[in-house]
Design a protein around this motif. Structure first.
Motif, PDB file in Angstrom:
ATOM      1  N   PHE A   1       0.821  -1.411  -0.133  1.00  0.00           N
ATOM      2  CA  PHE A   1       0.060  -0.074  -0.112  1.00  0.00           C
ATOM      3  C   PHE A   1       0.710   1.321   0.015  1.00  0.00           C
ATOM      4  CE2 PHE A   1      -2.789  -3.140   2.317  1.00  0.00           C
ATOM      5  CZ  PHE A   1      -3.749  -3.257   1.284  1.00  0.00           C
ATOM      6  N   SER A   2       0.494   2.090  -0.597  1.00  0.00           N
ATOM      7  CA  SER A   2       0.938   3.857  -0.622  1.00  0.00           C
ATOM      8  C   SER A   2       0.058   4.720  -0.819  1.00  0.00           C
ATOM      9  CB  SER A   2       2.203   3.687  -1.497  1.00  0.00           C
ATOM     10  OG  SER A   2       1.677   3.565  -3.012  1.00  0.00           O
ATOM     11  N   ILE A   3       0.310   5.981  -0.461  1.00  0.00           N
ATOM     12  CA  ILE A   3      -0.435   6.921  -0.682  1.00  0.00           C
ATOM     13  C   ILE A   3       0.272   8.257  -1.052  1.00  0.00           C
ATOM     14  CG2 ILE A   3      -2.573   6.252   1.080  1.00  0.00           C
ATOM     15  CD1 ILE A   3      -1.375   8.252   3.099  1.00  0.00           C
ATOM     16  N   TYR A   4      -0.323   8.959  -2.017  1.00  0.00           N
ATOM     17  CA  TYR A   4       0.402  10.218  -2.388  1.00  0.00           C
ATOM     18  C   TYR A   4      -0.555  11.358  -3.042  1.00  0.00           C
ATOM     19  CZ  TYR A   4      -0.124   8.043  -7.029  1.00  0.00           C
ATOM     20  OH  TYR A   4      -0.547   7.711  -8.194  1.00  0.00           O
ATOM     21  N   PRO A   5      -0.293  12.533  -2.903  1.00  0.00           N
ATOM     22  CA  PRO A   5       0.605  13.040  -2.146  1.00  0.00           C
ATOM     23  C   PRO A   5       0.226  13.063  -0.624  1.00  0.00           C
ATOM     24  CG  PRO A   5      -0.635  14.690  -2.976  1.00  0.00           C
ATOM     25  CD  PRO A   5      -1.324  13.570  -3.459  1.00  0.00           C
ATOM     26  N   ASN A   6       1.405  13.225   0.217  1.00  0.00           N
ATOM     27  CA  ASN A   6       1.323  13.104   1.583  1.00  0.00           C
ATOM     28  C   ASN A   6       2.178  13.977   2.051  1.00  0.00           C
ATOM     29  OD1 ASN A   6       0.307  12.718   4.243  1.00  0.00           O
ATOM     30  ND2 ASN A   6       1.189  10.538   4.306  1.00  0.00           N
ATOM     31  N   PRO A   7       1.921  15.149   2.715  1.00  0.00           N
ATOM     32  CA  PRO A   7       0.575  15.773   3.097  1.00  0.00           C
ATOM     33  C   PRO A   7      -0.092  16.307   1.745  1.00  0.00           C
ATOM     34  CG  PRO A   7       2.592  16.831   4.267  1.00  0.00           C
ATOM     35  CD  PRO A   7       3.113  16.121   3.153  1.00  0.00           C
ATOM     36  N   ALA A   8      -1.344  16.388   1.913  1.00  0.00           N
ATOM     37  CA  ALA A   8      -2.402  16.422   0.534  1.00  0.00           C
ATOM     38  C   ALA A   8      -3.302  17.583   1.005  1.00  0.00           C
ATOM     39  CB  ALA A   8      -3.272  15.204   0.456  1.00  0.00           C
ATOM     40  N   GLU A   9      -3.733  18.313  -0.097  1.00  0.00           N
ATOM     41  CA  GLU A   9      -4.665  19.347  -0.113  1.00  0.00           C
ATOM     42  C   GLU A   9      -6.219  19.004  -0.409  1.00  0.00           C
ATOM     43  OE1 GLU A   9      -3.421  23.159  -1.741  1.00  0.00           O
ATOM     44  OE2 GLU A   9      -1.063  22.738  -1.443  1.00  0.00           O
ATOM     45  N   GLU A  10      -6.264  18.412  -1.568  1.00  0.00           N
ATOM     46  CA  GLU A  10      -7.718  18.169  -2.038  1.00  0.00           C
ATOM     47  C   GLU A  10      -7.807  16.572  -2.154  1.00  0.00           C
ATOM     48  OE1 GLU A  10      -8.368  20.442  -5.507  1.00  0.00           O
ATOM     49  OE2 GLU A  10      -8.339  22.276  -4.248  1.00  0.00           O
ATOM     50  N   THR A  11      -7.033  15.888  -2.753  1.00  0.00           N
ATOM     51  CA  THR A  11      -7.105  14.534  -3.199  1.00  0.00           C
ATOM     52  C   THR A  11      -5.663  13.835  -2.689  1.00  0.00           C
ATOM     53  OG1 THR A  11      -8.570  15.152  -4.962  1.00  0.00           O
ATOM     54  CG2 THR A  11      -7.583  13.085  -4.783  1.00  0.00           C
ATOM     55  N   VAL A  12      -6.003  12.453  -2.295  1.00  0.00           N
ATOM     56  CA  VAL A  12      -4.938  11.509  -2.176  1.00  0.00           C
ATOM     57  C   VAL A  12      -5.269  10.345  -2.799  1.00  0.00           C
ATOM     58  CG1 VAL A  12      -6.011  10.692   0.098  1.00  0.00           C
ATOM     59  CG2 VAL A  12      -3.603  10.646  -0.552  1.00  0.00           C
ATOM     60  N   THR A  13      -4.222   9.752  -3.666  1.00  0.00           N
ATOM     61  CA  THR A  13      -4.336   8.449  -4.196  1.00  0.00           C
ATOM     62  C   THR A  13      -3.866   7.394  -3.407  1.00  0.00           C
ATOM     63  OG1 THR A  13      -4.139   9.453  -6.361  1.00  0.00           O
ATOM     64  CG2 THR A  13      -3.562   7.324  -6.304  1.00  0.00           C
ATOM     65  N   LEU A  14      -4.806   6.185  -3.361  1.00  0.00           N
ATOM     66  CA  LEU A  14      -4.083   5.313  -2.411  1.00  0.00           C
ATOM     67  C   LEU A  14      -3.733   3.914  -3.394  1.00  0.00           C
ATOM     68  CD1 LEU A  14      -4.056   3.204  -0.073  1.00  0.00           C
ATOM     69  CD2 LEU A  14      -6.252   3.043  -0.182  1.00  0.00           C
ATOM     70  N   LYS A  15      -2.913   3.386  -3.701  1.00  0.00           N
ATOM     71  CA  LYS A  15      -2.261   2.511  -4.355  1.00  0.00           C
ATOM     72  C   LYS A  15      -2.452   1.230  -3.546  1.00  0.00           C
ATOM     73  CE  LYS A  15       0.209   2.726  -7.860  1.00  0.00           C
ATOM     74  NZ  LYS A  15       1.101   2.882  -8.706  1.00  0.00           N
ATOM     75  N   ASN A  16      -2.685  -0.089  -4.120  1.00  0.00           N
ATOM     76  CA  ASN A  16      -2.764  -1.346  -3.640  1.00  0.00           C
ATOM     77  C   ASN A  16      -1.872  -2.377  -4.670  1.00  0.00           C
ATOM     78  OD1 ASN A  16      -3.198  -4.005  -2.745  1.00  0.00           O
ATOM     79  ND2 ASN A  16      -5.567  -3.977  -3.112  1.00  0.00           N
ATOM     80  N   ALA A  17      -0.762  -2.279  -4.664  1.00  0.00           N
ATOM     81  CA  ALA A  17       0.108  -2.851  -5.627  1.00  0.00           C
ATOM     82  C   ALA A  17       0.108  -4.404  -5.398  1.00  0.00           C
ATOM     83  CB  ALA A  17       1.493  -2.385  -5.171  1.00  0.00           C
ATOM     84  N   ASN A  18      -0.227  -4.852  -4.420  1.00  0.00           N
ATOM     85  CA  ASN A  18      -0.300  -6.214  -4.244  1.00  0.00           C
ATOM     86  C   ASN A  18      -1.778  -6.866  -4.704  1.00  0.00           C
ATOM     87  OD1 ASN A  18       2.531  -6.395  -3.640  1.00  0.00           O
ATOM     88  ND2 ASN A  18       2.009  -6.514  -1.470  1.00  0.00           N
ATOM     89  N   LEU A  19      -2.651  -5.938  -4.872  1.00  0.00           N
ATOM     90  CA  LEU A  19      -3.999  -6.288  -5.269  1.00  0.00           C
ATOM     91  C   LEU A  19      -4.547  -7.150  -4.079  1.00  0.00           C
ATOM     92  CD1 LEU A  19      -3.944  -7.021  -8.940  1.00  0.00           C
ATOM     93  CD2 LEU A  19      -5.015  -4.830  -7.935  1.00  0.00           C
TER      94      LEU A  19
END
Length: 457
Positions: A381-399
């Motif tokens: 798992f990873s999130i970006y950008p962090n810190p965030a202002e409006e939207t953050v993207t969460l990735k699930n690389a291992n599904l």
């Protein structure tokens, strides 16, 4: 010399983890809160010493109308008042709950059952009172006050030794007195209750039938571990030692030592048996240097803070510090001081912990500010950008298969939940959040939780 050695060990028991334990204000405006209890749902019920039980909702709001008012029938102040509350294990079907208070007429301890209103889940029926047990109190202090249902379904009641100082009538070691004891009764049978067959003095055996354990001075808060049933009892000391006891739920007939022993040290052994007769504490700390009275808490069984797992949390009323020990036993570790005179802990339906200041009327959420990202990233798992202002993207690389995604404030309040069927990645809006620290929590299909900090600019 003994006290000096004890104090030295006590002072050096600090750690980086203790510095990350924080109290986040969850709700304010209570008057002398002395107990925090859940009824198996998202609400918390806050007991005020003066006689009110108030409902604290999951969003931090407090219901205007009290759940129950007993102000007209209790005497309150100091160690007296409405002191304890617990809900029947089958509360959702029978509506029964139980209170512990000191009676207006003479200060006696009363254990009574009430019922919730048949038409409003947020209000009790004050006319439903049934008194189960009354115990005469010879002095105004050492009333105990806690009561809780054990894993066996029986009601446990913590009774102080009757007060004054030094237990002058030796009530705690007198098996014919209910003072200075842990009691256990069966509220589902008998009129108004029956005695469980496993009680050590049940039936023809000499001693009061209700007794489960003897030798308590003033058990100010006890609790059962929700996962294994372990019983934790914090017993306030006389003038030298504060103690924490741990027992198995099957340990009937233990003698915790008072007043033969204060903690693990001799107090007055006149008429006492050999030391092997007594159950000694799992942890102690010395009275003095700002420390004066232990407030018992809980072993952590929640999911939000992995670092809290396998730890028992408690506090000292005067020092205003949170302490913890490993549930298997070990050295006490203390936080820096807080404020408010920490008089009670509470556990919500998810096992997260709260603590209240009796002097400032604030209910706090116990939190871990050191929550890291190693477990989160190692599972893809990873999130970006962090810190965030409006939207953050969460990735699930291992599904990984996901059961739920939750966003919490630092206090633990849920501020968002999101579609778990995210595939490789998903976008989460944070534009409506105020600036600060949040926790993004993912529950995998196998029940494991993975968390990381999210900072909103």
């Amino acid at each position: 010399m003994k006290k000096l050695l004890f104090f030295t060990v006590f002072c050096i028991t600090t750690s980086l983890f203790s510095q990350s334990i924080a109290l986040q204000s969850f709700a304010t405006g209570f008057s002398s809160p002395v107990a925090i209890v859940n009824a198996g749902d998202s609400r918390l019920f806050v007991v005020q010493r003066g006689g009110l039980i108030r409902i604290l909702n999951a969003d931090g709001t407090i219901n205007t109308t009290p759940f129950l008012s007993l102000s007209s029938i209790i005497t309150a102040g100091g160690e007296r008042g409405l002191l304890g509350l617990t809900f029947h294990p089958n509360y959702n079907t029978n509506g029964y709950f139980y209170v512990n208070y000191t009676r207006l007429s003479d200060g006696a301890t009363v254990i009574a059952r009430y019922s919730v209103s048949a038409t409003d889940a947020n209000i009790a029926n004050p006319a439903s009172a049934q008194i189960l047990l009354t115990v005469t109190q010879p002095y105004t202090n050492h009333n105990g006050g806690s009561l809780a249902f054990g894993p066996d379904g029986y009601l446990y009641i913590g009774m102080g030794d009757g007060g004054s100082g030094g237990d002058p009538q030796n009530y705690a070691q007198n098996i014919n007195s209910l003072l200075g004891k842990m009691l256990r009764i069966d509220v589902d049978n008998g009129t108004p209750y029956s005695i469980p067959t496993g009680n050590p003095f049940a039936g023809a055996i000499p001693g009061a039938d209700e007794i489960w354990a003897v030798g308590m001075r003033n058990p100010w808060k006890f609790s059962f571990d929700r996962t294994n049933g372990d019983l934790w009892i914090a017993d306030v000391g006389q003038s030298s030692i504060e103690e924490i006891n741990k027992a198995l739920p099957t340990d009937a007939g233990l003698n915790y030592g008072w007043k033969c022993y204060e903690g693990n040290s001799v107090y007055s052994t006149t008429g006492c048996g050999p030391s092997s007769n007594y159950k000694f504490p799992i942890a102690t700390y010395p009275y003095g240097g700002g420390y004066c009275s232990v407030t018992g808490g809980y072993s952590y069984t929640g999911n939000l803070y992995p670092n809290f797992q396998n730890k028992y949390f408690f506090a000292d009323y005067c020092a205003n510090r949170i302490g913890w020990i490993p549930t298997a036993g070990g050295t006490i570790t203390w936080t820096a001081p807080f404020s408010g005179s920490l008089a009670t802990f509470g556990e919500d339906v998810n096992g997260e912990l709260y603590v209240a200041g009796i002097s400032n009327g604030i209910v706090y959420k116990l939190m871990d500010t050191s929550l890291g990202t190693e477990d989160f990233t190692s599972n893809g798992f990873s999130i970006y950008p962090n810190p965030a202002e409006e939207t953050v993207t969460l990735k699930n690389a291992n599904l990984l298969a996901i059961k739920q995604i939750v966003l919490n404030e630092a206090s633990g309040k849920i501020v968002g939940s999101f579609n778990p069927n995210m595939g490789n990645e998903t976008s989460i809006s944070v534009q409506n959040l105020t600036s600060g620290i949040y926790f993004l929590s993912i529950e995998a299909s196998n029940g494991d939780w993975h968390r990381t900090k999210l900072i909103k600019k």
